[in-house]
Design a protein around this motif. Structure first.
Motif, PDB file in Angstrom:
ATOM      1  N   VAL A 390       0.841  -1.194   0.000  1.00 34.86           N
ATOM      2  CA  VAL A 390       0.000   0.000   0.000  1.00 34.86           C
ATOM      3  C   VAL A 390       0.880   1.250   0.000  1.00 34.86           C
ATOM      4  CG1 VAL A 390      -1.803   1.291   1.223  1.00 34.86           C
ATOM      5  CG2 VAL A 390      -1.808  -1.209   1.270  1.00 34.86           C
ATOM      6  N   LEU A 391       0.472   2.251  -0.774  1.00 33.57           N
ATOM      7  CA  LEU A 391       1.085   3.573  -0.766  1.00 33.57           C
ATOM      8  C   LEU A 391       0.162   4.526  -0.022  1.00 33.57           C
ATOM      9  CD1 LEU A 391       2.407   2.100  -3.289  1.00 33.57           C
ATOM     10  CD2 LEU A 391       2.735   4.385  -4.239  1.00 33.57           C
ATOM     11  N   TRP A 392       0.613   4.982   1.154  1.00 32.14           N
ATOM     12  CA  TRP A 392      -0.159   5.898   1.983  1.00 32.14           C
ATOM     13  C   TRP A 392       0.317   7.322   1.732  1.00 32.14           C
ATOM     14  CZ3 TRP A 392      -3.817   3.244   4.753  1.00 32.14           C
ATOM     15  CH2 TRP A 392      -3.564   1.897   5.058  1.00 32.14           C
ATOM     16  N   LYS A 393      -0.594   8.236   1.439  1.00 26.96           N
ATOM     17  CA  LYS A 393      -0.241   9.632   1.155  1.00 26.96           C
ATOM     18  C   LYS A 393      -0.143  10.403   2.473  1.00 26.96           C
ATOM     19  CE  LYS A 393      -1.591  13.536  -1.811  1.00 26.96           C
ATOM     20  NZ  LYS A 393      -0.224  13.663  -2.371  1.00 26.96           N
ATOM     21  N   LEU A 394       1.051  10.903   2.785  1.00 29.73           N
ATOM     22  CA  LEU A 394       1.291  11.533   4.079  1.00 29.73           C
ATOM     23  C   LEU A 394       1.795  12.970   3.961  1.00 29.73           C
ATOM     24  CD1 LEU A 394       3.009   8.558   5.981  1.00 29.73           C
ATOM     25  CD2 LEU A 394       0.606   9.260   6.064  1.00 29.73           C
ATOM     26  N   ASP A 395       1.609  13.598   2.796  1.00 28.53           N
ATOM     27  CA  ASP A 395       2.104  14.967   2.625  1.00 28.53           C
ATOM     28  C   ASP A 395       0.980  16.005   2.570  1.00 28.53           C
ATOM     29  OD1 ASP A 395       1.052  14.313   0.159  1.00 28.53           O
ATOM     30  OD2 ASP A 395       2.848  14.811  -0.995  1.00 28.53           O
ATOM     31  N   THR A 396      -0.222  15.611   3.030  1.00 28.68           N
ATOM     32  CA  THR A 396      -1.336  16.562   3.053  1.00 28.68           C
ATOM     33  C   THR A 396      -1.472  17.182   4.444  1.00 28.68           C
ATOM     34  OG1 THR A 396      -2.983  14.915   3.718  1.00 28.68           O
ATOM     35  CG2 THR A 396      -2.535  15.125   1.358  1.00 28.68           C
ATOM     36  N   LEU A 397      -2.455  18.061   4.592  1.00 31.24           N
ATOM     37  CA  LEU A 397      -2.692  18.764   5.845  1.00 31.24           C
ATOM     38  C   LEU A 397      -2.748  17.814   7.040  1.00 31.24           C
ATOM     39  CD1 LEU A 397      -3.526  21.317   7.460  1.00 31.24           C
ATOM     40  CD2 LEU A 397      -5.901  20.825   6.787  1.00 31.24           C
ATOM     41  N   ALA A 398      -3.363  16.638   6.859  1.00 32.75           N
ATOM     42  CA  ALA A 398      -3.596  15.725   7.981  1.00 32.75           C
ATOM     43  C   ALA A 398      -2.307  15.177   8.588  1.00 32.75           C
ATOM     44  CB  ALA A 398      -4.484  14.574   7.535  1.00 32.75           C
TER      45      ALA A 398
END
Length: 459
Positions: A390-398
């Protein structure tokens, strides 16, 4: 491997969850066919042949796919009911409705359950289905078909019940099977659907429901059947104080001793919940390598208690995570269980030392693979293992202001899934399933839930 098509993923953080917890702050991973061919720090090697796709995964964490070790898919169409009940009263309230399920309902519910998990990073799912009302159709086949269409790796724990109301159990009489009927149907399901190969997409386990709803003979003969067929065993165990009292009154011993007396401890067994276990119980599970499916949200929803996960891990007990049925965990998502497992266990005796972020991630990946008997194939990112990731997106506001990506994934809000691969095939892109129509599933699950409610009301 020269003729094999390759996918290259680069510029990502990687948490391999291997035996050494190897991690790369910026690394690469190469998928060749349905296997992981290589991974490591920095860019992928130059000169790779037959690269059909390159993914710039800047801002992402790559982990093994999540593995769900306990669920009841059919409950997707009875969510939001009996919300203020403990386990026993909840079962009493819902069994009359569950006893009315049929094949179209079960198929739609399986689609809903699978879709919700898959879009949230689950690559291996399981379903403990144990309600087989007379004349309800091919329920096992419907569940397996839904899993195949969704594209996840899948274990059907073919459940059974033979202790109904007339025998002092909870299910209505017409919703249970006979001893021989349950054993025969379970054996047939294994022979038709179980695949023992390394890259199997469908496997079957033998899974009588619980001491509340099955006879001692069904447990004993079920264990013998599973071992004769070479498949795993699953059931509910030590979920509530009522179960402890029930086993002492009926069998003169606690649940763990009762299970051991019927052949239900061993490295080929895993049990759901295991909330009310003493030191002796945990030692027995550790000695026999009996696995546990930890379901923190469901345990809290039904006020069952806090399982002693840190003590289990210290004793060598294999522990994975489970969603449990969505009538007791309405979100139906496993990635939220990473956070809930950590937080709820910190309310127990070990407090802040109970679990850390990496231990929680291990429960949801490698721990789950151990529990399902598939740790050689999946559950960690290593060359030669299946390409379930899985590729988790971690560069957003959250998440962007959390420096450590594993901490961001576990402690932070539910992270978006940019891509999920199962067996080297992408099944999720930007949080949406590529294999099935989510909107159509939403409509069919609503329709089947309403049809079930009407039938139950008329009955």
């Amino acid at each position: 491997m020269a003729a094999t098509q390759r996918i290259v993923i680069e510029n990502c953080s990687i948490a391999t969850v291997d035996a050494n917890d190897t991690e790369y702050a910026s690394g690469h991973l190469v998928i060749a066919g349905n296997r992981i061919e290589a991974l490591g720090a920095g860019k992928a090697p130059e000169g790779l042949e037959n690269v059909v796709r390159r993914i710039d995964a800047t801002g992402h964490l790559v982990t093994p796919g999540l593995i769900n070790t306990h669920h009841h898919f059919y409950q997707w169409i009875t969510r939001g009911l009996a919300t203020d009940h403990n386990l026993f009263n909840w079962l009493v309230a819902l069994y009359p409705t569950w006893a009315r399920i049929d094949e179209p309902m079960v198929y739609a519910a399986a689609q809903g359950s699978l879709a919700m998990m898959a879009r949230g990073g689950v690559t291996t799912a399981m379903d403990h289905h144990y309600v087989y009302p007379q004349g309800s159709g091919d329920l096992s086949g419907a569940i397996i078909r839904a899993a195949r269409e969704t594209g996840v790796r899948f274990t059907l724990a073919r459940g059974s019940m033979d202790r109904s109301e007339k025998d002092g159990g909870l299910p209505p009489d017409f919703a249970v099977e006979t001893l021989q009927g349950a054993l025969s149907a379970t054996e047939q399901t294994v022979k038709e659907h179980h695949d023992a190969s390394f890259d199997a997409m469908t496997q079957v386990a033998v899974a009588p429901c619980s001491p509340f709803s099955v006879s001692t003979e069904l447990l004993r003969q079920g264990a013998e059947l599973a071992r004769r067929l070479g498949v795993r065993l699953h059931t509910h165990g030590s979920e509530t104080v009522e179960e402890e009292k029930f086993c002492h009154e009926l069998f003169g011993m606690g649940p763990t001793d009762y299970f051991e007396s019927t052949g239900w401890l061993g490295e080929d067994v895993w049990m759901a919940h295991c909330v009310h276990m003493n030191d002796s119980d945990i030692a027995a599970f550790g000695r026999t390598r009996t696995g546990v499916a930890h379901c923190p949200s469901s345990n809290a929803r039904l006020a069952a208690g806090i399982a002693r996960v840190p003590d289990m891990l210290a004793a060598g007990v294999p522990v994975g995570l489970g969603v449990d049925g969505t009538a007791s965990n309405e979100s139906g998502e496993l990635h939220t269980e990473l956070r809930n497992a950590l937080l709820i266990n910190r309310l127990g005796a070990h407090r802040e030392a109970a679990l850390g972020a990496r231990q929680a991630l291990r429960l949801g990946t490698h721990g789950g693979a151990q529990v399902l008997g598939r740790a050689a194939e999946t559950g960690s990112l290593e060359p030669g293992k299946l390409a379930d990731l899985v590729l988790w997106k971690l560069d957003t506001l959250a998440h962007a202001s959390i420096a450590d990506p594993v901490t961001a994934l576990v402690f932070g809000a539910a992270a978006p899934v940019t891509a999920s691969f199962v067996n080297g095939r992408q099944i999720v892109e930007n949080g949406r399933l590529l294999t099935v129509d989510e909107d159509a599933i939403a409509r069919s699950t609503r329709d089947e839930a309403q049809r079930l409610a009407r039938i139950a009301a008329q009955s």
